[in-house]
Design an enzyme around this catalytic site. Structure first.
Site, PDB file in Angstrom:
ATOM      1  N   HIS A 308      16.827  -5.626  53.561  1.00 61.46           N
ATOM      2  CA  HIS A 308      17.704  -5.678  54.420  1.00 61.46           C
ATOM      3  C   HIS A 308      17.401  -6.980  55.068  1.00 61.46           C
ATOM      4  O   HIS A 308      16.239  -7.237  54.990  1.00 61.46           O
ATOM      5  CB  HIS A 308      17.307  -4.757  55.610  1.00 61.46           C
ATOM      6  CG  HIS A 308      18.426  -4.346  56.467  1.00 61.46           C
ATOM      7  ND1 HIS A 308      18.460  -5.355  57.663  1.00 61.46           N
ATOM      8  CD2 HIS A 308      19.612  -3.533  56.629  1.00 61.46           C
ATOM      9  CE1 HIS A 308      19.398  -4.753  58.433  1.00 61.46           C
ATOM     10  NE2 HIS A 308      20.206  -3.509  57.751  1.00 61.46           N
ATOM     11  N   ASP A 365      21.106   3.148  53.388  1.00 67.10           N
ATOM     12  CA  ASP A 365      22.189   3.782  52.489  1.00 67.10           C
ATOM     13  C   ASP A 365      21.362   4.484  51.455  1.00 67.10           C
ATOM     14  O   ASP A 365      22.167   5.084  50.477  1.00 67.10           O
ATOM     15  CB  ASP A 365      22.979   2.596  51.785  1.00 67.10           C
ATOM     16  CG  ASP A 365      23.806   1.859  52.926  1.00 67.10           C
ATOM     17  OD1 ASP A 365      24.616   2.750  53.735  1.00 67.10           O
ATOM     18  OD2 ASP A 365      24.288   0.753  52.883  1.00 67.10           O
TER      19      ASP A 365
HETATM   20  N1  CMC Z   1      16.883  -5.328  44.767  1.00 68.53           N
HETATM   21  C1  CMC Z   1      16.094  -6.133  44.065  1.00 68.53           C
HETATM   22  N2  CMC Z   1      15.599  -7.342  44.740  1.00 68.53           N
HETATM   23  C2  CMC Z   1      16.198  -7.641  46.026  1.00 68.53           C
HETATM   24  C3  CMC Z   1      16.780  -6.842  46.649  1.00 68.53           C
HETATM   25  C4  CMC Z   1      17.128  -5.506  45.869  1.00 68.53           C
HETATM   26  N3  CMC Z   1      17.769  -4.563  46.531  1.00 68.53           N
HETATM   27  N4  CMC Z   1      17.157  -7.290  47.889  1.00 68.53           N
HETATM   28  C5  CMC Z   1      16.511  -8.189  47.923  1.00 68.53           C
HETATM   29  N5  CMC Z   1      15.873  -8.683  46.772  1.00 68.53           N
HETATM   30  C6  CMC Z   1      14.964  -9.862  46.511  1.00 68.53           C
HETATM   31  C7  CMC Z   1      15.754 -11.020  46.453  1.00 68.53           C
HETATM   32  O1  CMC Z   1      16.266 -11.301  44.773  1.00 68.53           O
HETATM   33  C8  CMC Z   1      15.044 -12.287  46.868  1.00 68.53           C
HETATM   34  O2  CMC Z   1      14.167 -12.476  46.115  1.00 68.53           O
HETATM   35  P1  CMC Z   1      13.564 -14.032  45.643  1.00 68.53           P
HETATM   36  O3  CMC Z   1      12.999 -14.594  46.944  1.00 68.53           O
HETATM   37  O4  CMC Z   1      12.495 -13.747  44.671  1.00 68.53           O
HETATM   38  O5  CMC Z   1      14.635 -14.614  45.461  1.00 68.53           O
HETATM   39  C9  CMC Z   1      14.394 -11.556  48.035  1.00 68.53           C
HETATM   40  O6  CMC Z   1      14.411 -10.115  47.890  1.00 68.53           O
HETATM   41  C10 CMC Z   1      14.994 -11.715  49.174  1.00 68.53           C
HETATM   42  O7  CMC Z   1      16.582 -11.332  49.256  1.00 68.53           O
HETATM   43  P2  CMC Z   1      17.783 -11.963  49.788  1.00 68.53           P
HETATM   44  O8  CMC Z   1      18.831 -11.621  48.953  1.00 68.53           O
HETATM   45  O9  CMC Z   1      17.456 -13.482  50.454  1.00 68.53           O
HETATM   46  O10 CMC Z   1      17.876 -10.957  51.194  1.00 68.53           O
HETATM   47  P3  CMC Z   1      19.132 -10.906  51.966  1.00 68.53           P
HETATM   48  O11 CMC Z   1      18.589 -10.932  53.386  1.00 68.53           O
HETATM   49  O12 CMC Z   1      20.064 -12.092  51.732  1.00 68.53           O
HETATM   50  O13 CMC Z   1      19.840  -9.573  51.548  1.00 68.53           O
HETATM   51  C11 CMC Z   1      20.563  -7.624  51.340  1.00 68.53           C
HETATM   52  C12 CMC Z   1      19.897  -8.475  52.043  1.00 68.53           C
HETATM   53  C13 CMC Z   1      20.827  -6.042  51.953  1.00 68.53           C
HETATM   54  C14 CMC Z   1      21.917  -8.123  50.928  1.00 68.53           C
HETATM   55  C15 CMC Z   1      19.801  -7.261  49.931  1.00 68.53           C
HETATM   56  O14 CMC Z   1      18.637  -6.773  50.310  1.00 68.53           O
HETATM   57  C16 CMC Z   1      20.390  -6.211  48.659  1.00 68.53           C
HETATM   58  O15 CMC Z   1      21.484  -6.865  48.027  1.00 68.53           O
HETATM   59  N6  CMC Z   1      20.201  -5.166  49.025  1.00 68.53           N
HETATM   60  C17 CMC Z   1      20.972  -4.278  47.961  1.00 68.53           C
HETATM   61  C18 CMC Z   1      22.418  -3.669  48.804  1.00 68.53           C
HETATM   62  C19 CMC Z   1      22.165  -2.798  49.813  1.00 68.53           C
HETATM   63  O16 CMC Z   1      21.173  -1.780  49.742  1.00 68.53           O
HETATM   64  N7  CMC Z   1      22.773  -3.139  50.854  1.00 68.53           N
HETATM   65  C20 CMC Z   1      22.742  -2.285  52.000  1.00 68.53           C
HETATM   66  C21 CMC Z   1      22.189  -2.991  53.191  1.00 68.53           C
HETATM   67  S1  CMC Z   1      21.824  -2.114  54.694  1.00 68.53           S
HETATM   68  C22 CMC Z   1      23.431  -1.370  55.131  1.00 68.53           C
HETATM   69  C23 CMC Z   1      24.344  -2.417  55.522  1.00 68.53           C
HETATM   70  O17 CMC Z   1      23.954  -3.381  55.905  1.00 68.53           O
HETATM   71  O18 CMC Z   1      25.522  -2.158  55.241  1.00 68.53           O
END
Ligand code: CMC
Length: 428
Positions: A308, A365
């Protein structure tokens, strides 16, 4: 925003030193105001994904992502999830205070009275592709509300905004249920004024197949609680979208329709569908949890329902949902194997340093999909349920923005890195 302008930070740059005011929020968090930055220094800030940028002051929702805290209007989400109904929470989120019994009744009566959709709109919904994604259909339908109700599209007129608020809250369940009934080729069911908001939605969706008795009560409680847990989440992608669109003085229907479109993405609300698809894929392919997590760590796939932008700890909503999932699944004669798979996946991820080092925990989720599936909702309706829950939040932010003295059209800057000026071929 507290007005303690005596606190400042200094920005040292080539042209001198700029003092920038620091505001202190209710919970002591500090925010640097950058309003004078461009004018004084000629510089902008670059913040992809707005990870460090507060675009407004807001009184609606407080989140402490490190501590796993979520409050609507000051009330902890755990209390609201266990003791409040969705309508009461919606009222709180939209109007700022918990309703007195008379206010709640009035709100509820207005929603009942406005739950029908115009016959032409029903025909429009029935004519839309039956196998189209319900989020696409729902966004289109909500956009169209502006055409059916052009007496409530003026953002400058408080009465019109209030009327549109009621219409949106009242009609979205009717629209969602009709989209579902159409998708399974069943006759739409009209709203029933004798039922409460949640029961009415369940009834319009499942008709005679809606569970009754103890199971019916549990389903009502579960859907109500899930809607409460989704009611707002401050400046998430869809809510930020509603604000951006609304900042152009677009009407509330257009703004909320844009929010629905933003929510449909798998990185946002679409994740509940993506989680279930992921679990099914793991089950059907026979891949071990260890091998699946290896694929996640090699960045081949993401672990959907984990991570998140704000929570670097357990999402407090996911804890409540996990308890609810156990209760719902206990009622099932064939406990859902996908739930057991989700439990194992969660446990394995939480023991793996890839996830713990990045502070990746289950989000809202992760378990909602297995609950909705057990209730009989098809996978592509999961995000529609998220939208029904998030509606009060979108409305509250739209309305709050209209009253904000600092309100301006949303217009971010960019960091231009394209070509310098060049000549059109043949022009010297
Ligand atoms: N699986 C694997 N690696 C992950 C995940 C994941 N679900 N989420 C983040 N990471 C890793 C990412 O690769 C990065 O690693 P590194 O620093 O080595 O490059 C690190 O964690 C930070 O991730 P980020 O992408 O910079 O984080 P963000 O804040 O931009 O993204 C997020 C947040 C929710 C989009 C992401 O965690 C994600 O894609 N999660 C899966 C989709 C999901 O479950 N979304 C629902 C969110 S909650 C409800 C809502 O908002 O609607």
């Amino acid at each position: 925003m507290s007005d303690d302008k005596e606190r400042t930070v200094e920005l040292h740059y080539e042209g001198g030193v700029l003092k920038l005011p620091v505001f202190t929020g209710t919970e002591g968090e500090s925010t640097i105001e950058l309003k004078t930055l461009l004018g004084s220094t000629g510089m902008t800030t670059l913040d992809p994904g707005f990870g460090n940028t507060a675009s407004c002051s807001s009184e609606i929702t407080y989140i402490d992502g490190d501590a796993g805290i979520l409050r609507y209007r000051g009330y902890p989400i755990e209390d609201l999830a266990l003791h409040s109904t969705f309508l009461e929470t919606a009222y709180l989120v939209i109007y700022g205070e918990l309703p007195e019994p008379g206010q709640l009744k009035e709100f509820s009566d207005k929603l009942r009275d406005n739950a029908d959709i115009p016959a032409e709109m029903g025909a429009f919904l029935d004519a839309m592709p039956r196998n189209g994604h319900p989020m696409a259909l729902m966004a289109s339908a909500v956009n169209t509300l502006a055409a059916y109700y052009d007496d409530s599209v003026d953002p400058e007129n408080e009465d019109q905004v209030e009327l549109a608020t009621i219409r949106l809250m009242a009609k979205l369940p009717t629209i969602a249920a009709r989209i579902y009934r159409n998708s399974i080729g069943q006759t739409p069911i009209d709203p029933d004024g004798s039922l409460d908001y949640v029961d009415n939605f369940i009834r319009m969706t499942f008709g005679d197949k809606a569970p009754t008795g103890e199971l019916g009560d549990l389903f009502n409680k579960a859907v109500g609680m899930l809607l409460v847990l989704h009611a707002d989440h401050e400046l998430n992608c869809s809510t930020a979208t509603v604000r951006v669109v609304g900042s152009a003085k677009a009407d509330i229907f257009a703004s909320v329709a844009s929010g629905i479109n933003a929510l449909s993405g798998p990185s946002h609300g679409g994740a509940n569908q993506a989680v279930l698809e992921m679990l099914e894929e793991i089950r059907d392919s026979g891949i071990s949890i260890e091998d699946f997590l290896a694929k996640v760590k090699s960045r081949e796939v993401r672990l959907m329902g984990f991570g998140h932008r704000v929570y670097k700890n357990f999402d407090p909503r996911s804890k409540e949902i996990k308890v609810l999932a156990s209760q719902i699944l206990d009622q099932d004669e064939n406990p859902d194997e996908l739930f057991r798979l989700a439990l194992k996946l969660e446990a394995a991820a939480l023991e793996d340093s890839y996830f713990t080092e990045r502070k990746l925990y289950p989000n809202v989720d992760f378990y909602t999909g297995v609950i909705y599936r057990t209730m009989g909702f098809p996978t592509n309706m999961f995000t529609v349920l998220f939208a029904l829950g998030r509606l009060p939040g979108w409305i509250a932010h739209y309305r709050e923005q209209l009253r904000d003295p600092a309100f301006r059209i949303a217009r971010p800057r960019q960091h231009y890195v394209g070509s310098a000026e060049r000549r059109y071929p043949g022009q010297g």
